[in-house]
Write a protein that holds these residues in place. Structure first.
Motif, PDB file in Angstrom:
ATOM      1  N   LEU A 395       0.823  -1.209   0.000  1.00  0.00           N
ATOM      2  CA  LEU A 395       0.000   0.000   0.000  1.00  0.00           C
ATOM      3  C   LEU A 395       0.856   1.257   0.000  1.00  0.00           C
ATOM      4  N   THR A 396       1.806   1.336   0.909  1.00  0.00           N
ATOM      5  CA  THR A 396       2.571   2.576   1.082  1.00  0.00           C
ATOM      6  C   THR A 396       3.910   2.557   0.360  1.00  0.00           C
ATOM      7  N   GLY A 397       4.392   1.398  -0.033  1.00  0.00           N
ATOM      8  CA  GLY A 397       5.706   1.312  -0.649  1.00  0.00           C
ATOM      9  C   GLY A 397       6.847   1.369   0.349  1.00  0.00           C
ATOM     10  N   LEU A 398       6.541   1.446   1.629  1.00  0.00           N
ATOM     11  CA  LEU A 398       7.583   1.454   2.647  1.00  0.00           C
ATOM     12  C   LEU A 398       8.149   0.044   2.835  1.00  0.00           C
ATOM     13  N   ALA A 399       9.261  -0.014   3.538  1.00  0.00           N
ATOM     14  CA  ALA A 399       9.824  -1.322   3.888  1.00  0.00           C
ATOM     15  C   ALA A 399       8.840  -2.068   4.775  1.00  0.00           C
ATOM     16  N   ASN A 400       8.837  -3.406   4.642  1.00  0.00           N
ATOM     17  CA  ASN A 400       7.983  -4.207   5.509  1.00  0.00           C
ATOM     18  C   ASN A 400       8.795  -4.798   6.661  1.00  0.00           C
ATOM     19  N   ARG A 401       8.177  -5.681   7.405  1.00  0.00           N
ATOM     20  CA  ARG A 401       8.836  -6.233   8.576  1.00  0.00           C
ATOM     21  C   ARG A 401      10.118  -6.986   8.201  1.00  0.00           C
ATOM     22  N   ALA A 402      10.071  -7.746   7.072  1.00  0.00           N
ATOM     23  CA  ALA A 402      11.241  -8.542   6.685  1.00  0.00           C
ATOM     24  C   ALA A 402      12.435  -7.646   6.377  1.00  0.00           C
ATOM     25  N   LEU A 403      12.202  -6.586   5.590  1.00  0.00           N
ATOM     26  CA  LEU A 403      13.298  -5.689   5.241  1.00  0.00           C
ATOM     27  C   LEU A 403      13.784  -4.930   6.478  1.00  0.00           C
ATOM     28  N   MET A 404      12.861  -4.529   7.318  1.00  0.00           N
ATOM     29  CA  MET A 404      13.258  -3.836   8.542  1.00  0.00           C
ATOM     30  C   MET A 404      14.118  -4.747   9.417  1.00  0.00           C
ATOM     31  N   GLN A 405      13.725  -6.015   9.527  1.00  0.00           N
ATOM     32  CA  GLN A 405      14.502  -6.941  10.340  1.00  0.00           C
ATOM     33  C   GLN A 405      15.901  -7.123   9.752  1.00  0.00           C
ATOM     34  N   ASP A 406      15.987  -7.239   8.424  1.00  0.00           N
ATOM     35  CA  ASP A 406      17.293  -7.413   7.789  1.00  0.00           C
ATOM     36  C   ASP A 406      18.195  -6.215   8.067  1.00  0.00           C
ATOM     37  N   ARG A 407      17.656  -5.016   7.900  1.00  0.00           N
ATOM     38  CA  ARG A 407      18.474  -3.822   8.120  1.00  0.00           C
ATOM     39  C   ARG A 407      18.824  -3.646   9.594  1.00  0.00           C
ATOM     40  N   LEU A 408      17.903  -4.006  10.470  1.00  0.00           N
ATOM     41  CA  LEU A 408      18.189  -3.877  11.890  1.00  0.00           C
ATOM     42  C   LEU A 408      19.274  -4.870  12.312  1.00  0.00           C
ATOM     43  N   GLU A 409      19.182  -6.103  11.804  1.00  0.00           N
ATOM     44  CA  GLU A 409      20.216  -7.087  12.119  1.00  0.00           C
ATOM     45  C   GLU A 409      21.566  -6.650  11.580  1.00  0.00           C
ATOM     46  N   HIS A 410      21.561  -6.067  10.384  1.00  0.00           N
ATOM     47  CA  HIS A 410      22.816  -5.565   9.813  1.00  0.00           C
ATOM     48  C   HIS A 410      23.375  -4.430  10.669  1.00  0.00           C
ATOM     49  N   ALA A 411      22.489  -3.549  11.125  1.00  0.00           N
ATOM     50  CA  ALA A 411      22.941  -2.428  11.958  1.00  0.00           C
ATOM     51  C   ALA A 411      23.481  -2.922  13.296  1.00  0.00           C
ATOM     52  N   LEU A 412      22.803  -3.911  13.873  1.00  0.00           N
ATOM     53  CA  LEU A 412      23.273  -4.419  15.157  1.00  0.00           C
ATOM     54  C   LEU A 412      24.603  -5.149  15.034  1.00  0.00           C
ATOM     55  N   ALA A 413      24.847  -5.736  13.848  1.00  0.00           N
ATOM     56  CA  ALA A 413      26.103  -6.457  13.637  1.00  0.00           C
ATOM     57  C   ALA A 413      27.274  -5.522  13.378  1.00  0.00           C
ATOM     58  N   ASP A 414      26.985  -4.246  13.054  1.00  0.00           N
ATOM     59  CA  ASP A 414      28.042  -3.281  12.765  1.00  0.00           C
ATOM     60  C   ASP A 414      28.577  -2.737  14.090  1.00  0.00           C
ATOM     61  N   ARG A 415      29.752  -3.159  14.492  1.00  0.00           N
ATOM     62  CA  ARG A 415      30.314  -2.750  15.776  1.00  0.00           C
ATOM     63  C   ARG A 415      30.820  -1.321  15.764  1.00  0.00           C
ATOM     64  N   ARG A 416      30.958  -0.748  14.550  1.00  0.00           N
ATOM     65  CA  ARG A 416      31.512   0.603  14.507  1.00  0.00           C
ATOM     66  C   ARG A 416      30.487   1.651  14.946  1.00  0.00           C
ATOM     67  N   ALA A 417      29.186   1.359  14.743  1.00  0.00           N
ATOM     68  CA  ALA A 417      28.150   2.329  15.096  1.00  0.00           C
ATOM     69  C   ALA A 417      28.020   2.419  16.618  1.00  0.00           C
ATOM     70  N   ARG A 418      27.648   3.599  17.062  1.00  0.00           N
ATOM     71  CA  ARG A 418      27.556   3.794  18.496  1.00  0.00           C
ATOM     72  C   ARG A 418      26.209   3.330  19.054  1.00  0.00           C
ATOM     73  N   ARG A 419      25.135   3.964  18.591  1.00  0.00           N
ATOM     74  CA  ARG A 419      23.808   3.598  19.105  1.00  0.00           C
ATOM     75  C   ARG A 419      22.819   3.635  17.946  1.00  0.00           C
ATOM     76  N   HIS A 420      21.775   2.847  18.123  1.00  0.00           N
ATOM     77  CA  HIS A 420      20.679   2.838  17.154  1.00  0.00           C
ATOM     78  C   HIS A 420      19.393   3.099  17.912  1.00  0.00           C
ATOM     79  N   ALA A 421      18.398   3.583  17.165  1.00  0.00           N
ATOM     80  CA  ALA A 421      17.103   3.869  17.768  1.00  0.00           C
ATOM     81  C   ALA A 421      16.002   3.254  16.924  1.00  0.00           C
ATOM     82  N   VAL A 422      15.021   2.705  17.622  1.00  0.00           N
ATOM     83  CA  VAL A 422      13.831   2.145  16.961  1.00  0.00           C
ATOM     84  C   VAL A 422      12.639   2.929  17.468  1.00  0.00           C
TER      85      VAL A 422
END
Length: 819
Positions: A395-422
Motif C-alpha cells: 500500500l505505502t511502498g515502505l519497507a515491511n517487517r522482513a526488510l526492517m529486520q534485515d536492516r536492523l540485524e545488519h545495523a546491530l552487527a556493525d560494531r563501529r556504530a555507536r547507538r541505534h534507535a527504533v
C-alpha cells in the motif's frame, strides 16, 4: 559365397556342384588342398599349393602337388569348355581325313575316329558334372594326339601334337583334367611305347631312348604349363583380390552415397549446389518446399534469385565457408531469415568446382528468441517486482517487517556504530477514519502518512509499515535520546497536518515509543519492537500525541495498566461503577430539559477514578461494551425512577463507544433496556463522535437506532473531519459544540467563531445545537447571541448523583436568567 569342399578324385567337379548351377561373378576363395603323389622313398616331389611353387623336402622326400586351382564361374567355365569342344570337333574331322591321307581305307578311318567321338559325346553330355565332362575333353585332346602319332607311324613330329594340345587341358584351371592328360601321355609313351613301340615311335629308333626323349619333352611341357598355370593363378588371385577390395570400397561408397542421397532427399532443409559462377546444379525436395520452386524451374538459373540480402559475388567460391544468417526470398516474393551453411566443392586436384549450401528457415526461431528475450525481461521485471513486494508494503511502498529486520540485524552487527534507535508509531483515532469514511479513505490517509514520515527522517533512516496503522523507524548511529526525540516530535507535527481526500479533511495524531540500543546490546528485533511498543503504549495511555522513550520502569507501568484492566473487568459485576448526571438547560427558558449520563468508577482499591483514567483502557480492551450496556440500563432505570417520583419527562443522553455502531449491537441493547425499564425509547439520546458518524458502518447503526425512536447527537462537532453531505443524509437530531470551541467565545467576539459556524450549520440542517463546557457567563451570553438552543457545563451544574438532579428539577427555578 559357399566354399566347395575339397576333393582329391581325378574326375570330381572342383566346385562340388552340378555343371548347370549358376555361378557368381567372383570365384570363392578356396583353402589350399595338397594332394600328394608319392613316387617312392627318397624321390623328390615338387609341391605347388594354390598356384604357388613351393619346394618342400619333408624328411628326405619331396611331394609333387598340382595347384588345386579355383572353381571358375559357370559362365567362364562354359566358355572355356565350348572352346575345347570346338577344337575337339575340328580334330574329330581331321583324324579320319588324316587316316585316309595315310592310305587307310574308309572303314579304318572311321574306326580310328570312334574313340575320339565317344569322348566328345561324353564331354558334350549336359547332365554330367563339370569334372567328368572336363576329364572327357582332356582325354579327347590326348587321344587325338595319340591317334596322330599312330597314323604317322611314330613320326617324331607327330609327338609335338601332345605339346600343342596339353595346354588346352589347363583351361579348366582344375587338377583332374590336367592330371588325366599327363597320365595319358605317360601311359601312352611308357606302356604302349614299350609294348607296341611301332605304334608310338619310329620303327627305326630304339624304344627306350625315344621313350625317354619324349617323356622328357612331355615333362618339360608339363613344367611349362605348371609355371604358366601358377603365374596365371597368382595373377588372377591378385586381380580378384583387387577387384574384391575395390568392389567392397565401391559398395561402401555406394551405400554411403545412397544414405547421403536419402538424407538429402528426406531432410526438411534446402540442399542446393551451384557452379562457381552461381548457376544452380541440384535442388532437393526440401528446397522445393522452402523456396516454392520446382527443380525444373530453377536448375541452370542463377542463385541470386534466392537471395534477398546483399548481392552475391561473381565467384561463389570466394564466399566464406561455414554457417551464416542471410535473408532469403521465396517464389511468392516473401522474405525469410535463413541459416545458410556454405561449403566449397573441390575436384581431385583441389580446384574449386562449385559450392553446396544447406538452408534452414529460422524465422520462427528468431521470433521465438525475441519472445524469449521479451519473456526473460518480463520475468526479470516480475522477479524484481516480486522481490520488491516481498520486502515492501504494497500500500505505502515502505519497507515491511522482513526488510526492517534485515536492516536492523545488519545495523546491530556493525560494531563501529555507536547507538541505534527504533521508533514505533501508532496512529491515534485512525479507526474513526475507517469507520467514518471507509477503508478507501483510510488507505489514502496511510499513504499520506507514509510520505510524511519519509520526509521527516534522515535520508539514511528506514521507515517501515508493520501493518494496520503501525509504523516503525530505524535510525542508525544516533548521538543520544534527545536527537531521537526531536525526530519523533517532528513526525508527530507532520501527522497533525490534515489529509485532504476529495471533499473531506482528516486529521490524525500519533503516539511514538522509542527504544535505544546500548553497547553490547543483545536484544533482537522482536525485543526492540516489544520495548518500543511498550513505550508507545505508555505514551498513548498518557493522553496520545506524545513521545515516550523506553525505560525499564515502564514494565511496571504496563503491569499496573494490566492490573487496571483486570480491576475494570471486575468493576461492572462488583457494582463499583457509578452514573452521574449533568443537566442540559434550554437557553430560551432556562429550564432543565435533559441530562447526560456519565460513568464514574468508585474503586475499592483505587478510590474515585475519572473517565480519562479508565475509558481509554476500556476502549482498547473491549470492556467498554459491558460498561455501555450497564450505563444504558442504569439510565433507563433512572428515567423510570424519576417518572415515578413525579418529575417532568427528561431526555437522557448517553455516550456510546464508536465500535458499538459498527458491530450493529447498539440498537438491540437500547431496545432491551428501554423495554426492561418501561420507558419510551424516544426519551433516549446517544452521542456519537463526529469522525465516526458519517462512516458507512456507523451510518447503518445510526439508522437502526433512529428507527427505534432514539435521538442521535453528534458529539464534539468541529474537532473531527466529516462530510457535510453524509451528515445531511443521516437521521440526526442534535449537534454538540466541542468545549474547546466554546472556551474561545467572548461576549463581544462571537461572530465568525467556530461556534457561530456550527450553530449556523445546525440551523440550516434543522438540527438542535447544544454547547458543551459552558463555564463563564460571557460564554453563555455569546451562545445566546448566536442563537444556540441548549447548553451544559459547570456554569449550570457539574455531574451529580440522581437525587441532586431531582432536587434541582423540583425547585422549578431556572438555572440561568432568561434574557
Amino acid at each position: 559365397m559357399t566354399q566347395p569342399a575339397g576333393n582329391t578324385g581325378a574326375l570330381q567337379d572342383a566346385e562340388g556342384v552340378p555343371p548347370d548351377r549358376p555361378r557368381g561373378l567372383l570365384p570363392p576363395v578356396l583353402p589350399p588342398l595338397r594332394p600328394v603323389l608319392p613316387l617312392s622313398r627318397g624321390r623328390a616331389v615338387l609341391a605347388l599349393p594354390r598356384g604357388r611353387a613351393m619346394l618342400a623336402l619333408p624328411r628326405g622326400r619331396a611331394v609333387l602337388a598340382l595347384p588345386r586351382g579355383r572353381a571358375m564361374p559357370f559362365e567362364q567355365w562354359a566358355a572355356h569348355h565350348a572352346f575345347v569342344l570346338r577344337t575337339l570337333t575340328v580334330l574329330l574331322l581331321a583324324v579320319p581325313a588324316y587316316a585316309l591321307l595315310r592310305g587307310h581305307g574308309p572303314v579304318a578311318a572311321v574306326l580310328h575316329a570312334l574313340p575320339l567321338l565317344a569322348l566328345v559325346l561324353v564331354a558334350r553330355t549336359g547332365w554330367l558334372n563339370r569334372s567328368t565332362r572336363a576329364g572327357a575333353a582332356a582325354l579327347g585332346l590326348m587321344t587325338t594326339a595319340a591317334l596322330a602319332v599312330q597314323l604317322s607311324g611314330g613320326a617324331t613330329e607327330a609327338h609335338f601334337l601332345f605339346f600343342a594340345l596339353l595346354p588346352l587341358a589347363a583351361l579348366y584351371a582344375a587338377r583332374a583334367p590336367f592330371l588325366l592328360a599327363i597320365a595319358f601321355v605317360a601311359v601312352h609313351h611308357f606302356v604302349f611305347g614299350t609294348l607296341y613301340p611301332h605304334a608310338v615311335f619310329d620303327h627305326h629308333a630304339a624304344p627306350l631312348p625315344m621313350a625317354a626323349l619324349h617323356a622328357g619333352f612331355v615333362l618339360l611341357e608339363s613344367w611349362a604349363c605348371l609355371v604358366a598355370w601358377r603365374r596365371f593363378d597368382d595373377r588372377r588371385e591378385h586381380v580378384e583380390a583387387l577387384v574384391a577390395e575395390r568392389t567392397a570400397e565401391l559398395s561402401a561408397q555406394r551405400d554411403e552415397l545412397a544414405g547421403l542421397a536419402a538424407v538429402v532427399q528426406s531432410t526438411a532443409d534446402a540442399v542446393v549446389t551451384a557452379t562457381p559462377d552461381g548457376h544452380l546444379t541440384s535442388w532437393n525436395p526440401g528446397a522445393e518446399r522452402l523456396y516454392g520452386w520446382r527443380a525444373a524451374e530453377v536448375l541452370g538459373r542463377h542463385a541470386s534469385l534466392l537471395s534477398a540480402g546483399e548481392p552475391l559475388p561473381d565467384d561463389l567460391t570466394t564466399l566464406p565457408t561455414g554457417t551464416m544468417e542471410r535473408r532469403q526470398r521465396r517464389r511468392d516474393g516473401s522474405v525469410f531469415d535463413g541459416l545458410v551453411t556454405l561449403s566449397t566443392i573441390r575436384g581431385d586436384d583441389g580446384t574449386p568446382t562449385g559450392v553446396a549450401a544447406i538452408t534452414r528457415d529460422i524465422t520462427g526461431r528468431k521470433r521465438a528468441e525475441v519472445q524469449a528475450h521479451a519473456t526473460a525481461r518480463m520475468l526479470e521485471q516480475q522477479a524484481g517486482e516480486l522481490a520488491h513486494r516481498a520486502l515492501h508494503d504494497p500500500l505505502t511502498g515502505l519497507a515491511n517487517r522482513a526488510l526492517m529486520q534485515d536492516r536492523l540485524e545488519h545495523a546491530l552487527a556493525d560494531r563501529r556504530a555507536r547507538r541505534h534507535a527504533v521508533l514505533l508509531l501508532d496512529l491515534d483515532d485512525f479507526k474513526a477514519v475507517n469507520d467514518g469514511a471507509g477503508h478507501e479513505a483510510g488507505d489514502a490517509v496511510l499513504s499520506a502518512v507514509a510520505r510524511r514520515l519519509e520526509c521527516s527522517v534522515r535520508p539514511a533512516d528506514t521507515v517501515a509499515r508493520l501493518g494496520g496503522d503501525e509504523f516503525v523507524v530505524l535510525m542508525e548511529d544516533v548521538e543520544g535520546s534527545c536527537d531521537v526525540v526531536t525526530v519523533a516530535e517532528r513526525l508527530l507535527r507532520a501527522l497533525r497536518e490534515p489529509v485532504v481526500w476529495g471533499d473531506e479533511r482528516f486529521t490524525v495524531g500519533g503516539s511514538v515509543g522509542v527504544t535505544l540500543t546500548d553497547a553490547g546490546d543483545r536484544r533482537g528485533m522482536d525485543d526492540l519492537l516489544r520495548d518500543a511498543d511498550l513505550a508507545m503504549y505508555v505514551a498513548k495511555s498518557g493522553g496520545k500525541n506524545r513521545v515516550r522513550v523506553f525505560e525499564r520502569g515502564m514494565r511496571e507501568e504496563v503491569a499496573a495498566q494490566d492490573e487496571l484492566v483486570r480491576d475494570l473487568r471486575a468493576a461492572v459485576p462488583s457494582g463499583e461503577l457509578r452514573v452521574l448526571y449533568q443537566p442540559q438547560v434550554d437557553l430560551r427558558t432556562g429550564a432543565v430539559t435533559g441530562v447526560e449520563a456519565l460513568a464514574r468508577w468508585q474503586s475499592g482499591s483505587r478510590g474515585w477514578v475519572e473517565p480519562a483514567g479508565f475509558i481509554p483502557a476500556a476502549e482498547a480492551t473491549g470492556v467498554i461494551d459491558a460498561i455501555d450496556d450497564w450505563v444504558i440500563g442504569q439510565a433507563c432505570a433512572q428515567l423510570r425512577s424519576w417518572d415515578a417520583a413525579g418529575l417532568p419527562e427528561l431526555r437522557m443522553a448517553v455516550n456510546v463507544s464508536p465500535r458499538r455502531l459498527a458491530t450493529g449491537s447498539l440498537a438491540g441493547s437500547l431496545a432491551a433496556a428501554a423495554r426492561s425499564a418501561g420507558v419510551d425509547p424516544g426519551r433516549l439520546e446517544i452521542e456519537v463522535p463526529e469522525a465516526v458518524a458519517s462512516g458507512p458502518d456507523a451510518a447503518a447503526g445510526i439508522r437502526e437506532v433512529r428507527a427505534l425512536g432514539v435521538h442521535v447527537a453528534i458529539d464534539d462537532f468541529g474537532t473531527g473531519s466529516s462530510s457535510l453531505s453524509r451528515l445531511q443524509d443521516l437521521p440526526l437530531d442534535r449537534l454538540k459544540i466541542d468545549p474547546s470551541s466554546v472556551a474561545l467565545l467572548a461576549a463581544d467576539a462571537a461572530t465568525g467563531s467556530l461556534a457561530d459556524a456550527v450553530i449556523a450549520l445546525g440551523n440550516s440542517l434543522g438540527l438542535e445545537v447544544v454547547a458543551e463546557g459552558v463555564e463563564q457567563p460571557a460564554q453563555l451570553a455569546a451562545l445566546r447571541a448566536l442563537g444556540c438552543d441548549a447548553a451544559q457545563g459547570h456554569l449550570f451544574g457539574s455531574p451529580v448523583p440522581p437525587d441532586a438532579v431531582e432536587r434541582l428539577v423540583r425547585t422549578g427555578r431556572p438555572l440561568v436568567a432568561v434574557a
